[in-house]
Design a protein around this motif. Structure first.
Motif, short mmCIF file in Angstrom:
data_model
loop_
_atom_site.label_atom_id
_atom_site.label_comp_id
_atom_site.label_asym_id
_atom_site.label_seq_id
_atom_site.Cartn_x
_atom_site.Cartn_y
_atom_site.Cartn_z
N LEU A 67 0.69 -1.37 -0.14
CA LEU A 67 0.02 0.00 -0.04
C LEU A 67 0.65 1.25 -0.03
CD1 LEU A 67 -2.84 -0.88 2.62
CD2 LEU A 67 -2.91 -1.02 0.20
N LYS A 68 0.38 2.38 -0.81
CA LYS A 68 1.00 3.72 -0.94
C LYS A 68 0.12 4.51 -0.52
CE LYS A 68 1.47 5.46 -4.50
NZ LYS A 68 2.16 5.72 -6.27
N TYR A 69 0.15 5.25 0.76
CA TYR A 69 -1.02 6.33 1.12
C TYR A 69 -0.83 7.55 0.58
CZ TYR A 69 -1.82 2.61 4.48
OH TYR A 69 -2.21 1.44 5.19
N THR A 70 -1.85 8.17 0.08
CA THR A 70 -1.74 9.45 -0.41
C THR A 70 -1.71 10.58 0.68
OG1 THR A 70 -4.20 9.67 -0.72
CG2 THR A 70 -3.06 9.02 -2.77
N ARG A 71 -1.37 11.69 0.64
CA ARG A 71 -1.34 12.81 1.50
C ARG A 71 -2.98 13.01 1.99
NH1 ARG A 71 -0.40 18.48 0.00
NH2 ARG A 71 0.14 17.38 -1.89
N ALA A 73 -5.29 10.91 1.98
CA ALA A 73 -5.68 9.59 2.84
C ALA A 73 -5.09 9.70 3.98
CB ALA A 73 -5.01 8.38 2.34
N LYS A 74 -3.62 10.16 4.51
CA LYS A 74 -3.06 10.02 5.69
C LYS A 74 -3.78 11.41 6.48
CE LYS A 74 1.68 8.68 4.21
NZ LYS A 74 3.15 9.10 4.13
N CYS A 75 -4.12 12.22 5.89
CA CYS A 75 -4.73 13.45 6.46
C CYS A 75 -6.24 12.81 7.17
CB CYS A 75 -5.06 14.65 5.53
SG CYS A 75 -5.65 16.01 6.60
N ARG A 76 -6.93 12.44 6.31
CA ARG A 76 -8.23 11.77 6.60
C ARG A 76 -8.40 10.65 7.86
NH1 ARG A 76 -12.34 15.18 5.15
NH2 ARG A 76 -12.03 15.79 2.88
N MET A 77 -7.15 9.81 7.44
CA MET A 77 -7.07 8.66 8.57
C MET A 77 -6.73 9.15 10.00
SD MET A 77 -5.01 6.00 6.17
CE MET A 77 -4.18 5.16 7.53
N ASP A 78 -5.82 10.43 9.90
CA ASP A 78 -5.53 11.10 11.21
C ASP A 78 -6.44 11.60 11.97
OD1 ASP A 78 -3.67 12.06 13.06
OD2 ASP A 78 -3.76 14.33 12.21
N SER A 135 -2.86 2.28 -4.33
CA SER A 135 -2.82 3.58 -3.56
C SER A 135 -4.26 3.67 -2.54
CB SER A 135 -2.99 4.64 -4.36
OG SER A 135 -1.65 4.76 -5.20
N VAL A 136 -3.79 4.20 -1.20
CA VAL A 136 -5.12 4.51 -0.58
C VAL A 136 -5.54 5.82 -0.91
CG1 VAL A 136 -5.97 4.49 1.69
CG2 VAL A 136 -4.15 2.77 1.28
N VAL A 137 -6.62 6.04 -1.43
CA VAL A 137 -7.11 7.46 -1.94
C VAL A 137 -7.57 8.21 -0.67
CG1 VAL A 137 -8.51 8.45 -3.56
CG2 VAL A 137 -7.46 6.44 -4.13
N TRP A 146 -16.37 13.19 11.60
CA TRP A 146 -15.50 13.98 12.28
C TRP A 146 -15.27 15.27 11.58
CZ3 TRP A 146 -13.07 11.48 16.34
CH2 TRP A 146 -13.68 10.02 16.54
N SER A 147 -14.61 16.37 12.25
CA SER A 147 -14.22 17.68 11.79
C SER A 147 -12.92 17.27 11.19
CB SER A 147 -14.48 18.68 12.82
OG SER A 147 -13.39 18.43 13.74
N CYS A 148 -12.51 17.78 10.03
CA CYS A 148 -11.40 17.72 9.24
C CYS A 148 -11.17 18.84 8.41
CB CYS A 148 -11.49 16.27 8.58
SG CYS A 148 -9.94 15.36 8.56
N SER A 149 -9.75 19.26 8.13
CA SER A 149 -9.58 20.46 7.52
C SER A 149 -8.33 20.19 6.44
CB SER A 149 -8.87 21.59 8.25
OG SER A 149 -7.78 21.15 8.99
N CYS A 150 -8.60 18.74 5.80
CA CYS A 150 -7.84 18.32 4.73
C CYS A 150 -8.24 18.81 3.23
CB CYS A 150 -7.90 16.88 4.66
SG CYS A 150 -7.58 15.89 6.32
N ASN A 151 -7.32 19.04 2.47
CA ASN A 151 -7.64 19.52 1.16
C ASN A 151 -7.68 18.49 0.20
OD1 ASN A 151 -7.46 22.29 2.14
ND2 ASN A 151 -5.44 22.22 1.78
#
Length: 151
Positions: A67-71, A73-78, A135-137, A146-151
């Motif tokens: 697996l390769k995590y997109t930026r 995806a990492k933000c959403r996971m966090d 890739s994990v999209v 969840w509140s999230c401020s990912c772009n």
């Protein structure tokens, strides 16, 4: 006899309305929706599209690929408190949501897999298999917003 004659136009109008209702003329031509690529029913696609769908069907999704995590995806996971272990669980055991997947996406098809993690989160994870890696999209918690401020 004259009283019977005044009901004929009303009967004809009723008959015409009944026929129109049966044929549903007012809705115009009915188009059949494209059937999902995951069903075994026939679909209206070009030969090239059929080959692409067959090549990119969920059966071809390698559930054990690196697996390769997109930026994103990492933000959403966090934001949603989802671990890489949970993402792998969904990849290995989740079911494909055909409504949220697109095997014709370019450059790689996308598959939305859903399931429950061992921690009890109801997740949808979108994967894009390309060549030797997947890739994990993005990652979505289906039960909590969840509140999230990912772009």
């Amino acid at each position: 006899m004259k009283s019977k004659g005044k009901y004929v136009p009303m009967l004809l109008l009723t008959l015409l309305l009944w026929v129109a209702w049966q044929q549903q003329w007012w809705k115009g031509p009915q188009h059949q929706p494209r059937v999902s690529a995951y069903n075994n029913t026939s679909i209206t696609r070009t030969d090239k599209e059929k080959e692409t769908v067959a090549a990119n069907s969920p059966a071809k999704l390698n559930r054990h690929a690196p697996l390769k995590y997109t930026r994103h995806a990492k933000c959403r996971m966090d934001c949603r408190h989802v671990t890489e272990k949970e993402v792998v669980e969904i990849l290995e055991t989740g079911t494909v949501n055909t409504e949220k997947s697109n095997p014709l996406d370019e450059p790689c098809p996308t598959y939305a897999l859903e399931g429950y993690s061992e921690e009890g989160q109801h997740l949808r994870v979108v994967f894009a298999p390309c060549e030797d890696t997947t890739s994990v999209v993005t990652c979505i918690d289906l039960d909590e917003d969840w509140s999230c401020s990912c772009n």
